[in-house]
Enzyme design. Sequence first.
Site, mmCIF file in Angstrom:
data_model
loop_
_atom_site.group_PDB
_atom_site.id
_atom_site.type_symbol
_atom_site.label_atom_id
_atom_site.label_comp_id
_atom_site.label_asym_id
_atom_site.label_seq_id
_atom_site.Cartn_x
_atom_site.Cartn_y
_atom_site.Cartn_z
ATOM 1 N N HIS A 303 67.556 76.006 65.269
ATOM 2 C CA HIS A 303 68.025 74.639 65.520
ATOM 3 C C HIS A 303 66.821 73.734 65.688
ATOM 4 O O HIS A 303 65.801 74.162 66.232
ATOM 5 C CB HIS A 303 68.889 74.599 66.794
ATOM 6 C CG HIS A 303 69.743 73.382 66.872
ATOM 7 N ND1 HIS A 303 69.284 72.196 67.366
ATOM 8 C CD2 HIS A 303 71.020 73.181 66.484
ATOM 9 C CE1 HIS A 303 70.252 71.309 67.284
ATOM 10 N NE2 HIS A 303 71.320 71.871 66.755
ATOM 11 N N ASP A 361 77.174 77.872 65.208
ATOM 12 C CA ASP A 361 77.857 78.328 63.996
ATOM 13 C C ASP A 361 77.868 79.839 63.824
ATOM 14 O O ASP A 361 78.547 80.361 62.943
ATOM 15 C CB ASP A 361 77.208 77.693 62.751
ATOM 16 C CG ASP A 361 77.472 76.213 62.695
ATOM 17 O OD1 ASP A 361 78.554 75.804 63.130
ATOM 18 O OD2 ASP A 361 76.594 75.475 62.234
#
Length: 427
Positions: A303, A361
């Site tokens: 991320h 996710d």
Amino acid sequence: MAQNATLTLNGKSYDLPVIKGSTGPDVVDVRKLYGDSDVFTFDPGFTSTASCESKITYIDGDAGVLLHRGYPIEQLAEHSTFLEVCYLLLNGELPKASEFADFEKTITYHTMLHAQFDRFFSGFRSDAHPMAIMTGAVGALSAFYHDSINVDDPEQRRISAHRLIAKMPTIAARAFKYSVGQPFVSPRNSMTYAENFLHMSFSVPAEDWVSNPVLTRAMDRIFILHADHEQNASTSTVRLAGSSGANPFACIAAGIACLWGPSHGGANEEALNMLMEIGTVDRIPEFIQGVKDRKYRLMGFGHRVYKNYDPRAAVMQKTCHEVLAEVGHGDDPTLKVAMELEKIALNDPYFVERKLYPNVDFYSGITLRALGFPTTMFTALFALARTVGWISQWKEMFEDPQRKIGRPRQLYTGPLRRDYAPLETRG
Ligand code: CMC
């Protein structure tokens, strides 16, 4: 105490104010730099740039913290509901009981779509991706609800925000129904937000979907986990589109388009496809080697902001176990691959050195599949939930007296001025 940073350029010094937020890194205010010095700052990808001031969401990526209006995501996921989180994001405070009852009623009574809007869907090919339908359909809302697109009117902004939050599940469920060739199912005012969405997705004329509290709660929690995430790519897209005064439906359509990319919301679809492709635990080492050889990325990992475990991933992992147990898939082989992959990656120097941890996710795909959704719907569900974040940020931008059209500059490296040569003279 007010602080300044000093930039020295070609022997001249420039004082740049340093501004403090309520928490997080200070910012160096470069707004006057170009006017004073004739230089731009250069930050492609915005890795060191705060594009706006905001009071909505705070992320401490090193500590793995996510706060909405100050409240930790873990507490909201455990104790709140998606609609309460919507109220919080939009209005800044948790609602009192009467405020919540009014809000819930307003959203519930805005869930229907104009009857003509339903015909809009049939313009798409039957194999259209739900995100293609979402991008087109949400943009088209501005053609149906033009009584709330005056962006300078706070009341119209409020109505548009409510309409978007309310109608998104109806549009997403229709995108799903259209892609599987089933008739559209109308919303029911007696149901909660998540329940209604599952009903519109899974009821058929021959049989009603049967409400299940574990699955409904899981759906609601998945919506909460995706509700907002400060200035990510799609939110920044919504703000940039909105900065020109474009109507809110058009701005949210722009956000949906951006979210679709595999580096952003599209990663949930890619992550499940990847886990299914790996298939069995014994194939993980070969897959990891491919990541290290840079043939592909481990989807659902890494991320831009989190350099620690994404707090949403921890809640999602728990929800995943609950849903799989409820639907009798406790020994789902994809979950086994995911858990083993996570364990190996978290101990492998390649991932440790780069601070790559599971993001939201990684487990969402397995959970959504167990709820009954095909992979093509995953990003559409993300868009549904993120709509409140987008519209809250859009609304905040309009409430900011310093609002300016977003207009980045560039470092030009193309040709210098040259004269046009007629076609016949070009060798
Ligand atoms: N798998 C393997 N290597 C990775 C990954 C990954 N998923 N993510 C980053 N890296 C490596 C990358 O190769 C680079 O290594 P090196 O320094 O040796 O070149 C280093 O880590 C830094 O990567 P980056 O691309 O500069 O990092 P970024 O902050 O620009 O990218 C990201 C963030 C999310 C685009 C990236 O981590 C990624 O592509 N992840 C997979 C896609 C994904 O799961 N996206 C969902 C994000 S969470 C949901 C949302 O908010 O949208």
